[in-house]
Scaffold this active site. Sequence first.
Site, short mmCIF file in Angstrom:
data_model
loop_
_atom_site.label_atom_id
_atom_site.label_comp_id
_atom_site.label_asym_id
_atom_site.label_seq_id
_atom_site.Cartn_x
_atom_site.Cartn_y
_atom_site.Cartn_z
N TYR A 162 -32.22 -46.67 -53.74
CA TYR A 162 -33.14 -45.88 -52.86
C TYR A 162 -33.78 -47.29 -52.03
CZ TYR A 162 -37.52 -45.25 -53.81
OH TYR A 162 -39.19 -44.94 -54.84
N CYS A 163 -34.29 -47.98 -50.81
CA CYS A 163 -35.53 -48.41 -50.17
C CYS A 163 -36.40 -48.22 -48.90
CB CYS A 163 -34.31 -50.37 -50.38
SG CYS A 163 -32.70 -50.36 -49.20
N ARG A 164 -35.38 -48.63 -47.71
CA ARG A 164 -37.48 -49.09 -46.93
C ARG A 164 -36.20 -47.45 -45.93
NH1 ARG A 164 -37.74 -55.30 -46.85
NH2 ARG A 164 -39.21 -55.45 -48.66
N CYS A 168 -31.94 -49.61 -44.46
CA CYS A 168 -31.86 -50.62 -45.63
C CYS A 168 -30.90 -51.41 -46.10
CB CYS A 168 -33.33 -50.92 -46.19
SG CYS A 168 -33.63 -51.81 -47.27
N LEU A 192 -37.93 -44.32 -48.28
CA LEU A 192 -39.16 -43.34 -48.58
C LEU A 192 -39.67 -43.44 -47.18
CD1 LEU A 192 -41.34 -43.16 -51.43
CD2 LEU A 192 -42.09 -45.35 -50.65
#
Length: 205
Positions: A162-164, A168, A192
Amino acid sequence: MTDRSRDALISVKRSGISSSGRLSAEAIAERVGLSIANASQHLQQLRRAGLVTSRRDGKLVLYRLADDGVLGLMTALSGIAERNLAEVDRIRRSYFDDRDNMEPVSREELLQRTRDDLVTVLDVRPSDEFAVGHVPGAVNIPLNELETRLAELDPDHEIVAYCRGPWCVLSFEAVAALRARGFKVRRLEDGLPEWRAAGLPVEHL
């Protein structure tokens, strides 16, 4: 909200700024590919709208989201764009679907699978963003370090990256790179900010 404030908010979301960690205009500009002057104008729009706060640290002005409620606003704006803008759908099909056409992992599924120790959660954001907040138990390997740190990942354990947020590119690129090397990997359905906005647990360094 004006069009300029909306565009500014979307740019700031891409930067990874949060309500618990501060970034300078220079850092935000670098992360979202804007000039410093343009990023500063965006931030001023958001500050006037009460969506970000700022404080001076020496020569730098540091910004953060006013509170976690702004995360919900950013998520709502993204959803509206996905539903109503043809350009967003074209980008999704031409870039994102080509890199990951598997069903993403939902927040609820990931939470349960981490509790059962069934997956390795991989956070591919920069280390400073990870330090401010991350999914509990996540391993931080920024995308630009992934190639040299593959040995830290168990190829027999499923990985969820996962990231932003859902748009993303970091998590899409990480998934593609790891699959090419034989890892079993999927990505979280969003990132997140959405995880935090849903009231799910977050760890800090």
